[in-house]
Every structure is written in C-alpha cells, then in structure tokens.
Motif scaffolding. Structure first.
Motif, short mmCIF file in Angstrom:
data_model
loop_
_atom_site.label_atom_id
_atom_site.label_comp_id
_atom_site.label_asym_id
_atom_site.label_seq_id
_atom_site.Cartn_x
_atom_site.Cartn_y
_atom_site.Cartn_z
N ILE A 151 11.06 -5.20 -8.30
CA ILE A 151 12.34 -4.61 -7.87
C ILE A 151 11.97 -3.30 -7.18
N GLU A 152 11.96 -3.33 -5.85
CA GLU A 152 11.44 -2.19 -5.09
C GLU A 152 12.39 -1.79 -3.97
N ARG A 153 12.09 -0.67 -3.31
CA ARG A 153 12.89 -0.28 -2.15
C ARG A 153 12.62 -1.26 -1.00
N ALA A 154 13.65 -1.42 -0.15
CA ALA A 154 13.53 -2.46 0.87
C ALA A 154 12.57 -2.06 1.99
N ASN A 155 12.55 -0.78 2.38
CA ASN A 155 11.62 -0.34 3.42
C ASN A 155 11.31 1.14 3.25
N GLU A 156 10.43 1.66 4.13
CA GLU A 156 9.91 3.00 3.88
C GLU A 156 10.97 4.11 4.04
N TRP A 224 -4.61 -6.60 -6.87
CA TRP A 224 -5.88 -6.63 -6.12
C TRP A 224 -5.66 -7.20 -4.72
N MET A 225 -4.64 -8.07 -4.63
CA MET A 225 -4.40 -8.75 -3.35
C MET A 225 -3.14 -8.23 -2.65
N ASN A 226 -2.63 -7.05 -3.04
CA ASN A 226 -1.48 -6.57 -2.29
C ASN A 226 -1.94 -6.04 -0.93
N ASP A 227 -0.98 -5.86 -0.02
CA ASP A 227 -1.33 -5.53 1.37
C ASP A 227 -2.17 -4.26 1.48
N ARG A 228 -1.75 -3.23 0.71
CA ARG A 228 -2.46 -1.97 0.90
C ARG A 228 -3.87 -2.03 0.32
N ALA A 229 -4.03 -2.78 -0.78
CA ALA A 229 -5.38 -2.93 -1.35
C ALA A 229 -6.28 -3.67 -0.36
N ILE A 230 -5.71 -4.69 0.29
CA ILE A 230 -6.49 -5.47 1.26
C ILE A 230 -6.89 -4.57 2.43
N LEU A 231 -5.94 -3.80 2.92
CA LEU A 231 -6.19 -2.90 4.05
C LEU A 231 -7.26 -1.86 3.69
N TYR A 232 -7.13 -1.34 2.49
CA TYR A 232 -8.07 -0.32 2.02
C TYR A 232 -9.48 -0.91 1.92
N ARG A 233 -9.55 -2.11 1.37
CA ARG A 233 -10.87 -2.75 1.22
C ARG A 233 -11.52 -2.99 2.57
N ARG A 234 -10.66 -3.38 3.50
CA ARG A 234 -11.19 -3.65 4.83
C ARG A 234 -11.77 -2.37 5.42
N ARG A 442 5.05 13.50 6.33
CA ARG A 442 5.89 12.82 5.34
C ARG A 442 6.27 13.82 4.26
N VAL A 443 7.38 13.58 3.60
CA VAL A 443 7.74 14.44 2.47
C VAL A 443 6.61 14.34 1.45
N GLU A 444 6.29 13.10 1.09
CA GLU A 444 5.07 12.85 0.32
C GLU A 444 4.60 11.47 0.77
N THR A 445 3.32 11.19 0.66
CA THR A 445 2.90 9.86 1.12
C THR A 445 2.83 8.94 -0.09
N SER A 446 2.99 7.68 0.21
CA SER A 446 2.79 6.67 -0.83
C SER A 446 1.83 5.66 -0.24
N PRO A 447 1.30 4.77 -1.07
CA PRO A 447 0.32 3.84 -0.52
C PRO A 447 0.83 3.03 0.68
N GLU A 448 2.17 2.89 0.81
CA GLU A 448 2.69 2.14 1.97
C GLU A 448 2.39 2.85 3.28
N ASP A 449 2.08 4.14 3.20
CA ASP A 449 1.83 4.91 4.42
C ASP A 449 0.41 4.76 4.94
N LEU A 450 -0.38 3.98 4.22
CA LEU A 450 -1.80 3.88 4.55
C LEU A 450 -2.07 3.57 6.02
N ARG A 451 -1.28 2.63 6.57
CA ARG A 451 -1.49 2.25 7.97
C ARG A 451 -1.32 3.43 8.91
N GLY A 452 -0.28 4.20 8.64
CA GLY A 452 -0.01 5.37 9.47
C GLY A 452 -1.09 6.42 9.31
#
Ligand code: PEP
Ligand code: MG
Length: 972
Positions: A151-156, A224-234, A442-452
């Motif tokens: 149960i999460e926020r819909a977008n950033e 382990w397989m969420n998007d940001r973990a995958i991006l980070y590993r890459r 950003r006000v504060e960053t969260s792992p979703e901001d990794l791409r940016g």
C-alpha cells in the motif's frame, strides 16, 4: 542440508565476520561484533543461500525454513526472557535485508514486528509509556503495509497515504512534529491505518506474529528484485546471483523517551576523510528517522551535552576507537540507546568518497590501524575519477558571491562543484540531462529518486542529515551533494525553489558546492581539481596540495602490489605527457590515423586515397606485363605521381609526429599501430567538401566523387581495413615504417636516449599477413639503420582482434614478439555485433531481456571473448614463452576487465590517459585479491589490525617481493 539460520548475540553467535557471502555484510558484522564483545541485541541471520533458493523455487521459501526460524526465535526468547507474541513480556523484532555489499536504502526493512492489539497494551504497561507503545505500533503497521502489503503512494509527487492520515491529525492540532501527537491521537491513527488496510487489501491487518514474520521475510527477499535494487546493482556491478540475507533482531527502542535515542556514525568523516567523529543522532526516535531524512538530526558531538545521554557519548567515543582497532578500517555504525543503555545495531566498512578514501588509507596505514593490503583491497578504482572532478573557478565564484548569489548553506555531503539546470523530479532530471548538466533538488530523496540522482551532476535536499539517503547514495556515486539546506523551500507544484527573498525556477541554472554546502543562484564556471593542477597544469606545487600527497601515497602503495604494467592509449605528445604524469609506463596504442586529421595533412591523405586504387591497378598490370613498363608508366602517370607525392609529403609529417611521442616518452616503450580504419573514413562526404578537394588536387569533381562512391563499403568494419591496407598498399606501411625509424634515430641522436618503438600490425587473421608486413618493416629498418649508421632496438608484434588470430595464435606468434588484445574489435567480431550499431539494441539486451549483464564493449565478456584471449595466451606462449602480452581495447581501463587480465597474466593494460590512476589501483587491487585468496587467510585474520599482522599477511608480503621480480621481468 546446509545450515540456513545463524544465531548472533552474547554467547550464542554461530557465524563470523568472514562469512559475508553467506550472511551478508550486516549479518557478518553483527556476528563479528557480538563475538568481539560489543553490546549487540540478539537475533539471527537467514542466509543468502535461502534467497537464492527462494528465487530458484519461483519465489517460494524452501521447505522447513519456518521450523528453523521458529527454533531460532525460541533461542532468542530464552536469551532475552521475552516471548514472541507473549502477553507478559513480548519479544519484538526488526527484520532487515543485508546483501554482501551494502545497498543503502534499496531493499526493505520492517521494525517493531510482533506488535498487535494485545502486545501493544503489554508494551504500554511495561514501558509505562502509552505514547511510545502506540507510536511503535503505528510505525509497524505503516512499514509493514508498504513493504509487505504494497500500500504505497501512486507516484513521486503524491504523498504516502499513511502520512496523509498523520498529517491530518497533526494539522488538526496545529502541531509541527509527529512526536507531539498525544496517545489518543495515535490510537485513532492506528484505527484509521487498519481501516485503510482493510479497504485496500480486503483483509484485516495480520495479528499473528509468526504470520507477520513469514510475510516480512518473504518481502525482504522479494525486495532484492525491486526496480531500485536492480538499478543499483547494475550501477555498482553487484551480481544478481548473490541474493540478500535477512536479519531478524530483537528490538531495542530509541523512542522510549528523553534518555533514549538512535544514531548513525562514522569513525571518520566519510566525505573528507578527516579523523573526526562524524555522525548524527535523534533523541527519542527510531533508526529509520535518521536515515530517512525526515527529521534533521543533531551532530553526534552534541550528545556530550544532551541531558541523560552524556555518559553514552563517552561510551560511543570508546566504541569508535575500539571499532577501528578491531575491524582495521573506518566503520559506519548504527546504534540505539534504550533508557540510557547503548546497543550496537550494525557496523560495516564505511562507504566514502574518493577524497576520503585516499586520506583514510594514508592516515590509517601510517597509524598502523589498517594493513596496506586492506588499503588497496578496499579501493573503489572507478571512484578515483572523482578526484579529478572540477571545483568552482575562483573568479567566477567570487563574482557570484559579490553579486549576492549565495542563497544558503546546507550540509556538505558529496565533494566537488556542480552547476546545471534545476530539476525537481527524477524523471525531469533524467530527461533534461540528455541536453546538459542538471542539478536535482528534492525536499528529501527516497530510493525512487535513484534514476534522477544517477543522471544529475549534483543533488541538493532541503531536509536530511549527512547520513540521509541522499548523502549516502550521492557519496557513493561520486556526485556533488548538499543536504539539509533547511532554509530553502522546494515547491513541487509551482516549480520554484525559494529561500528568503531569492528564488530559482525549474529549468534555470543553480550551482552547488558539495565540499562547503553552498547553494548559489545561476551558473558558476568550474575549475580543474587540485590533482589536475599539480599533475597536468603544473599550476600548483605538489607539497601545497594535501590531496596530492595522499593520492601519491596510495598510488605508490598500489605500484608495490600490482603485477600488471600500465600503459596508455595516446597519439599526441600532450596526451602522452599527461598519461606519464598519471603514472603510465609506456604507450600501449598509438592510433596513427589520429595523426592524419591534424592541419592540412588530411588533404595529403585524401590525395593518396583517391589515387590508391588506380595505383594498385597499375602495379598489378606491371606484374603481369613487365615488358610494358614504359607504356604503363605513361598510361598511369597521373595516379603514380599523386600517390607517391602524397606519401612523400606525409613521410616527414609522420616522422615529426613520432618524434614528438618519442620525446615525450623517453625510454619508455611506444607501441605504434599502423593505419587501421577503412579508407572511406578519411574522404569527404558532401558535395561542398568534394568540390573543395577536387579544386585542391586539380582533378575533376566527377573523378573525386566517383572514387568516394567506389570506396563505399556495406560493412566497413569488416572491410578493407587494418593490415589489409598495408598488404594491398605496402607503400603506406613502408612510409609509416620509414617515418618511425627516422624519428627514433633522430631522437636517439639528439637525446642520447634510445626510444623503444614497438610496431603493431592491426587486424591480423592470417599468419602470412603478419609475415609480409614483418618482412617489410625489417627491410626498412635495415635500410634506415644503414643510412644512419646506427642500430636501435625495436619490436614487431600484432593485435589479436579477430577470432581466427586468437585460435591460431601459436602460428601467428612465430612472427610476433608481442600480442596486444584489441578487445574492441575482438568483442565485435566474436559477438558478431557491430561496435557502431550495437548501441541500438544492447540496452534492451542488458536492461530488459537480461541477456548480457553489462555492455560487452565496456566490460569484457569474460566467458566468451575472454575464452579466446585465454586460447591466444596459451598459443602465443607455446611458440614463444617470453611473448609480451597486453590489452589496448577500451577494456584496458575497466576495473573488472583489468582483474581478468591480471588473472590471465598479461604484462600490461593500456587505457586512456585519464583512466591511468583507475587502472593502477585496479591492477593492484586484483593482485592483492589474488594473493589473499592464495594464502587463504582465516576468516578473522583479514580483520586483524595492522599491528597484529598475522603470519599470513607477512607471507603475502614475501610473495609481493617475488611477484615484483616477476613483474620486472614481464615489463621488459
Ligand atoms: C581494438 O580493436 O580494441 C583497438 C584497440 O583498436 P581500434 O579501437 O582502433 O579498432
Ligand atoms: Mg581494432
């Protein structure tokens, strides 16, 4: 069946610090701390092997795991005197991920697990603190619902639905902080949370602690397989197969009141490397509050004067010293104080900027707190490029200050200066970065901001401390970063950043200094780093630069260990001089065609090419009809004249170029690769250029145009290039040989030092090709030496860049004194992927389809292309045991590929000048890794302090001496 669960805690620890692969970094650190007497709340680690099995089994837990977990919980219950789900003294646990390499904030964590409507009441009674109990419960529901129930926020740009409920409650009372909310508000928040869960999932929130635990363990493995973990590993090349461990640890509470708190600290400053206690804490809070950057924490030193916590500060200072001594490196640790008692929750080698790395390595080795081997082993070679990052240009900066453009000062979190377009979302940062530098705010960053964050040159946040997500991630990426710039207001809706009466709109320029924390309005020019000023520009004396002395210490240490020689790919004297300043020991590849583009020499090259085909035709006819020599000469006199005249003009120019390189390199080897690209690459392509050339050559337009078209190739990369040019037009190789020997002789005569030319024939696939070129080179050498009455040493070798050459290396080595792997072409030809066109589909192969783990043109395809290299090494050595072996493709500057080359026993790697420091460290790191693996030290020996250097380390040093000798032999 392999053991799946490892206990840790005073007297029950089953694992140790050497088991990172199995227990993950956090699990291994906890086990080692518990063994070494630090106060660690007891718990257990579920191994990374279980994670691997979970994925192999289509995301199902292996049978029997629940029973193992129950057994471990029972031990912890006994150890703590608490019961999981118990009505008298309930045990609550934290469930955290923990991969082999830390991946800050990328995976999930759940705290306070075990709470339900009953246990929360016991917790209230026991702690005599209802606010604390309900706050813990609401945090648990919030975390669990996000991580396990999704149960999460819909977008950033939207808020977390649970935060919305809290904010409503706060606003109703006009409170600023969550911790002002009274007990009854928290109770009603919990009811609203549970209602939200029921609405969103159709099921009530789980109350059985074992069910909760099962869900949490599964969710952590799944993360382990969420998007940001995958991006980070890459980004950090962390293999997917590693998996994560899960740590289940009994909870201690930092939110029990004013004599409780939590914090994160580093034993030294991770941004600058200063030997100072660096960190922050929050009174009456839980760990996640510090890392999440939601509340700006206090500096750790402030604890010394915080009522009820003064003695904890003293204890922490002892812990700081003790940790460095025990673990032999700068530590990043987490702690919690529950009712004035200090608990250690984690320790690991702290991530640091490259700036901090060189300082800490130098200082800790000198203080005998770190072994020199560890100083090298712990390097992140890639990050060293950060040391070359720009700083603000003094005048431009002063102008900005005078113009009152300084907006505010935040906390310096990632050193360097960045200037760019202001962007408020990760999506915009990513998109705009394709047009120019971007600074993400950003006000504060969260792992979703990794791409940016990846796309941006710099990052600035309004909230958060120096160990917030933004700071930790930015430092590791080597991004310029300022955090906790609390005076600024970032309005996502209006797209305006405001600070007092100053404002910047999204899309306008902003500048930040991650070394001082300054945020400035507008664009400020940047200047080269101190290293560049000392080594390249020579505008600063080495002794005046602290950074240089530390860098130099580490580089010299690296040189002691590495076996691989380091050369550079350079074709201009200035590049060669820069590379030598960075530590290059020779030129591994001079692409002679690059010399042809300078000044008006391109016209002579074009003249040669335009008439080359007719000249070849003339020669072929002459070979068939030698009796018609005069006739043919008449018929072809124009192409003969132009072709020869062009080469004559090119000869002294090439000679001068080579002299420049020999002068720059002294007696260091200079590998000159003969002309390689397809000829059409040199020719004019549009009408105006063709017209221009026809005028210059005094040849009709149609004639030039027709040659340009006839030289067009469908697959130029597989066409008439490489040694095939020198075979069909030996006059070109002859001109290059003559220029090279004349240059070497001229420089030798002038400098009284003998240049060391190494001639490299490209794209050889057949033994005969090399044999023909070798005969030609040797003949010209003989003629030039005879004319100068002096003989110089030289070598002739070949590139191994097509599979046939690798497979038949044994034969080819008969004519080659050295091989240099041209892995750009070898990758292209082995994979059958054009190096020019593969970019269209490789990102898909890598990111979407997962067919390749990384771009094979950047990081060597070790099992495919690498296999051919192995075959070539074996074949070459069979024929010529002392054959010199190197690599000069782009992979020569890539740390993972360098490690592979070290394993193959190559003599050197060659890379671009600015990659030389990276290659030096990478080569040393692979050599140390190899040595340590060979000596197979005991798991804890590696952690021993430098003072207590074990026998193993001593024997490693003895080996270094032997290897140095081997290296010296190889370098010859
Ligand atoms: C190679 O192919 O790896 C190489 C170094 O040569 P080039 O890139 O010039 O083809
Ligand atoms: Mg090549």
């Amino acid at each position: 069946m392999a053991k799946r669960v490892y206990l840790f805690g005073k007297g029950i620890t089953e694992g140790n610090g050497g088991q990172r692969n199995l227990l993950g970094g956090k699990g291994a650190g906890l086990a080692e701390m518990a063994k070494r007497g630090f106060n660690v709340p007891p718990g257990f680690t579920i191994t990374t092997e279980v994670c691997t099995a979970y994925y192999a089994n289509k995301r199902k837990m292996p049978a029997g795991l629940n029973e193992d977990v129950k057994k471990a919980v029972a031990t912890i219950e006994k150890h703590t005197g608490k019961q999981f789900g118990g009505h008298k003294n309930p045990l609550l646990v934290a469930v955290r991920s923990g991969a082999r390499e830390s991946m800050p904030g990328m995976m999930d964590t759940i705290l306070n697990l075990g709470l339900n409507d009953t246990t929360v009441e016991v917790l209230k009674a026991k702690s005599n603190n209802g606010r604390f109990a309900y706050d813990s419960y609401r945090r648990f529901i919030q975390m669990y619902s996000g991580v396990v129930l999704h149960i999460e926020r819909a977008n950033e740009n939207q808020h977390d639905p649970f935060e919305v409920i809290i904010e409503e409650a706060r606003n109703k009372r006009g409170f600023k902080h969550d911790n002002q909310l009274p007990e009854e508000d928290l109770k009603s928040i919990i009811e609203k949370f549970k209602k939200l869960v029921l609405e969103k999932t159709g099921k009530p929130f789980p109350s059985d602690p074992y069910k909760q635990l099962e869900g949490a363990i599964g969710a952590v493995f799944a993360s382990w397989m969420n998007d940001r973990a995958i991006l980070y590993r890459r980004k950090y090349k962390i293999p997917e197969e590693w998996g994560t461990a899960v740590n289940v640890q009994s909870m201690v509470f930092g939110n029990m009141g004013d004599s409780s708190g939590t914090g994160v600290a580093f034993t030294r400053n991770p941004a600058t490397g200063e030997n100072e206690f660096y960190g922050e804490f929050l009174v009456n809070a839980q760990g996640e509050d510090v890392v999440a950057g939601i509340r700006t924490p206090l500096k750790i030193s402030a604890m010394a004067t915080t009522p009820n916590l003064e003695h904890c500060y003293k204890e922490l200072c002892d812990v700081r010293k003790h940790l460095e001594k025990e673990f032999g490196d700068m530590q990043d640790f987490e702690f919690t104080i529950e009712n004035a008692k200090l608990y250690m929750l984690q320790t690991r080698n702290g991530k640091r900027t490259a700036r901090a790395y060189v300082k800490i390595a130098r200082d800790m080795v000198n203080q005998k707190l770190m072994t020199p081997e560890h100083a090298i082993e712990s390097a992140d070679p890639e990050a060293l490029e950060q040391l070359l990052a720009p700083v603000f240009q003094k005048e431009s900066y002063q102008k900005a200050i005078n113009a009152n453009l300084l907006i505010t000062k935040g906390l310096p979190a990632g050193p360097g200066a960045a200037t760019g377009t202001l962007a408020f979302t990760a999506e915009k940062a990513e998109r705009w970065a394709t047009h120019g530098p971007v600074v993400l705010a950003r006000v504060e960053t969260s792992p979703e901001d990794l791409r940016g964050m990846l796309a941006a040159k710099g990052i600035v946040t309004a909230k958060g401390g120096v160990s917030s997500h933004a700071a930790v991630v930015a430092r590791q990426m080597g991004k310029v970063c300022v955090v906790g710039a609390s005076e600024i207001d970032i309005n996502y809706n209006t797209g305006v950043l405001t600070c007092g009466d100053k404002s910047i709109k999204e899309g306008e320029f902003i500048s930040i200094n991650g070394s001082t924390g300054e945020v400035l309005n507008g664009k400020i020019d940047t200047a080269p780093s101190e290293l560049i000023q000392v080594l390249i520009d020579k505008t600063m004396a080495p002794k005046d630069s602290e950074l240089f002395t530390e860098y130099d210490f580490v580089m010299k240490l690296a040189d002691k260990y590495r076996k691989l020689g380091i050369r550079t790919n350079a074709d201009q004297p200035e590049q060669a001089i820069n590379a030598v300043a960075f530590g290059a020991e020779g030129i591994g590849l001079c692409r002679t065609e690059h010399m042809f583009f300078k000044g008006d020499r391109i016209d002579y090259v074009r003249e040669m090419i335009i008439f080359a085909a007719e000249y070849a035709e003339y020669k072929s006819k002459l070979a068939q009809r030698p009796g018609d020599a005069v006739l043919l000469e008449n018929e072809y006199h124009i192409p003969i004249m132009h072709f020869k005249q062009a080469l004559e003009k090119l000869l002294p120019i090439q000679q001068e170029d080579f002299e420049g390189l020999f002068n720059a390199m002294g007696e260091r080897p200079v590998t000159v690769r003969y002309l390689d690209p397809p000829l059409h690459e040199f020719l004019p392509q549009n009408k105006d250029q063709i017209e221009d050339l026809s005028r210059k050559l005094n040849v009709p337009f149609e004639r030039v145009s027709q040659t340009v078209h006839s030289l067009h190739e469908s697959n130029p990369m597989l066409g008439h290039r490489g040694c095939r040019l020198g075979i069909v037009y030996p006059e070109i190789s002859e001109m290059q040989s003559r220029a090279l020997f004349r240059a070497a002789l001229a420089v030798a005569a002038k400098n009284k030092k003998s240049p060391k030319p190494e001639i490299m024939i490209p794209l050889v696939g057949f033994e005969r090709e090399l044999e023909l070129q070798l005969e030609l080179v040797n003949r010209v050498a003989k003629e030039e030496f005879a004319a100068a009455k002096r003989v110089l040493e030289y070598k002739v070798g070949t590139m191994i860049e097509i599979p046939r050459a690798a497979i038949l290396a044994e034969q080819i080595a008969k004519h080659a004194q050295f091989f240099s792997f041209g892995t750009n072409d070898l990758t292209q030809t082995t994979l059958g992927m054009s190096r020019d066109d593969a970019g269209h589909f490789l990102p898909f192969y890598e990111k979407e389809a997962g067919i390749v783990k990384s771009n094979p043109f950047a990081t060597l395809d070790q099992i495919g292309v690498g296999k051919l290299m192995e075959i070539a090494v074996q074949g070459g050595r069979k024929t010529r045991p002392d054959i010199k072996l190197g690599i000069c493709g782009e992979h020569g500057g890539d740390p993972a590929s360098i490690e592979f080359c070290n394993g193959l026993g190559l003599s050197y790697v060659s890379c671009s000048p600015f990659r030389v420091p990276v290659a030096r460290i990478a080569a040393a790191k692979s050599a140390v890794k190899e040595m340590l693996a060979a000596t197979a030290t005991k798991p804890t020996a590696k952690k021993a302090t430098a003072k207590k250097a074990t026998k193993a380390v001593k024997s490693v040093k003895a080996k270094v001496k032997v290897k140095k000798t081997v290296k010296n032999v190889r370098k010859k």
